[in-house]
Design an enzyme around this catalytic site. Structure first.
Site, mmCIF file in Angstrom:
data_model
loop_
_atom_site.group_PDB
_atom_site.id
_atom_site.type_symbol
_atom_site.label_atom_id
_atom_site.label_comp_id
_atom_site.label_asym_id
_atom_site.label_seq_id
_atom_site.Cartn_x
_atom_site.Cartn_y
_atom_site.Cartn_z
ATOM 1 N N PHE A 113 7.711 28.813 -94.183
ATOM 2 C CA PHE A 113 7.208 27.450 -94.286
ATOM 3 C C PHE A 113 6.400 27.322 -95.571
ATOM 4 C CE2 PHE A 113 4.463 23.818 -93.031
ATOM 5 C CZ PHE A 113 5.482 22.915 -92.811
ATOM 6 N N ASP A 184 3.613 34.330 -88.434
ATOM 7 C CA ASP A 184 3.376 32.922 -88.104
ATOM 8 C C ASP A 184 4.299 32.571 -86.939
ATOM 9 O OD1 ASP A 184 3.318 30.137 -87.921
ATOM 10 O OD2 ASP A 184 3.215 29.829 -90.084
ATOM 11 N N TYR A 209 0.863 22.091 -81.602
ATOM 12 C CA TYR A 209 1.349 20.719 -81.423
ATOM 13 C C TYR A 209 2.869 20.633 -81.355
ATOM 14 C CZ TYR A 209 1.391 21.254 -86.533
ATOM 15 O OH TYR A 209 1.571 21.723 -87.820
ATOM 16 N N LYS A 210 3.556 21.767 -81.526
ATOM 17 C CA LYS A 210 5.019 21.764 -81.435
ATOM 18 C C LYS A 210 5.426 22.087 -79.993
ATOM 19 C CE LYS A 210 5.359 23.336 -86.261
ATOM 20 N NZ LYS A 210 5.757 22.070 -86.893
ATOM 21 N N ARG A 356 17.582 18.494 -87.879
ATOM 22 C CA ARG A 356 17.046 19.468 -86.924
ATOM 23 C C ARG A 356 16.968 18.868 -85.523
ATOM 24 N NH1 ARG A 356 11.483 22.097 -88.607
ATOM 25 N NH2 ARG A 356 10.815 19.994 -88.078
#
Length: 397
Positions: A113, A184, A209-210, A356
């Site tokens: 990321f 991560d 939050y995912k 996605r």
């Protein structure tokens, strides 16, 4: 067996929406609003500042950390929540480099990321002294680990393609070369079974939050292996990472264990919403979740490839090498995704051409997958994506 009908009922999903973007922002748990309302009215409103003690606000980061720890294979007292993922990346990487002061290379991959890489660049620039960030193709990571590497810094699941790294094997390779392994878990916590202790990871960080459904701006977390807990340097030496914050000593003295990785004041309202979200996981078996995710992902891939030949699968075809998302490439992927969203199927887009789709069994079933495929097929067959409003880029893609 996990009851996925029961978990679906625990979310407040808008009528008529098929939500395939839990890999970016999880939906609202039904209990979160009432829980936050109580924190606002009964705790903040009724207790005022005494809520730090009476409502357990000060212990909240550790309490939440232990609940997250159960989902990532971490023991009690090894995870703490708070701050943002970028801050936790900075802390973990800085601590890793301090443990290997004779080395100057941070190894990562080109699929990482970008924010993680940005934080590494900023840290290494501040340190000076010849530090280098080396990035290689994901499949070349193992062969690139050598005795120059101080820290291996990887995201377990690639945010674009869903490609899944072998945490245990790469951590072992790093250790064999004398390097520290930093992971991560942003796209793997709550998506796939994770075992940071079993894989012998040194540090791990992630957001909530995912797949963990903690809400926009929900706090991040950091794991520190017990062997490092009392000698890892926190770098960002905030007052709540001090061994005695309310002694107000003029010099910093790191707290015990992972508590030293706390930085600023806990975001109590955000963390309260996260606590409500973590209730959903109490009766979820991660092996069941993984099996169901693979079933739904395979169903989605088969449907899209059968009905949408314009799209090209960019996620690994082997489900064992894939996280809980499926990605397809299409030259006009942004416009196609906007057309999908307009018809009630929400996924997202990542430049330059990736569509996605998050596969989240907590609230998705076969009917959702089949309906999403049917709508996508209609859009592609009729070229319905090629309208001016679908080509206009919004700030968030």
């Amino acid at each position: 067996m996990t009851d996925f009908d029961a978990t679906r009922a625990m979310f407040d999903l808008p009528e008529g929406i098929i939500y395939l973007d839990g890999n970016s922002l999880g939906p609202l748990p039904r209990s979160a609003a009432a829980r936050v309302k109580a924190a606002i009215e009964d705790e903040w409103g009724g207790m005022l500042i005494t809520a730090w003690n009476r409502a357990g606000w000060m212990e909240q980061p550790s309490r939440v950390g232990d609940r997250i720890g159960r989902l990532i294979g971490a023991g009690p007292g090894t995870v703490v929540a708070g701050d943002t993922l970028s801050i936790k990346v900075y802390q973990a990487l800085a601590a890793a480099l301090a443990l290997r002061p004779d080395r100057r290379v941070v190894l990562s991959d080109t699929g990482n990321f970008p924010s993680d890489l940005y934080m590494a660049e900023g840290l290494l620039g501040q340190l000076g002294g010849g530090y280098t960030l080396r990035t290689v193709a994901p499949e070349a990571v193992a062969s690139s680990i050598d005795d120059s590497v101080a820290a291996l810094m990887l995201t377990e699941v690639d945010y674009r393609t869903g490609r899944l790294h072998d945490m245990a094997a790469l951590t072992q390779a790093a250790h064999d070369a004398g390097a520290i392994a930093v992971w991560d878990l942003a796209h793997s916590a709550g998506a796939v079974p994770v075992d940071v202790a079993g894989a012998d990871a040194d540090f791990a960080v992630g957001c909530t939050y995912k797949f963990l459904n903690g809400g926009p701006g929900a706090p991040a977390f950091i794991y520190v292996a017990p062997r490092h807990a009392d000698n890892a340097l926190p770098a960002l030496s905030g007052w709540l990472g001090h061994d005695a914050p309310f002694a107000f000593e003029p010099a910093y003295r790191p707290g015990r264990g992972v508590e030293r990785m706390r930085v600023g004041t806990p975001p109590v309202l955000q963390m309260t919403a996260l606590e409500a979200a973590l209730d959903v996981w109490e009766d979820v078996d991660m092996a069941d979740l993984r099996a169901r995710s693979i079933e739904l992902g395979e169903r989605f891939i088969a449907g899209v490839e059968r009905h949408c030949p314009q799209l090209r699968l960019v996620s690994p075809r082997d489900a064992r090498q894939r996280g809980s998302q499926v990605s397809f490439a299409f030259d006009n992927g942004y416009a196609a995704m906007q057309a999908l969203i307009a018809r009630g199927v929400i996924g997202d887009f990542r430049a330059p051409d990736i569509m996605r789709f998050g596969i989240t069994p907590l609230y998705l079933g076969e009917a959702d997958i089949d309906r999403a495929v049917a709508i996508l097929a209609e859009i592609m067959a009729g070229g319905l994506w090629d309208r001016p409003e679908y080509h206009r880029r919004a700030a968030v893609t």
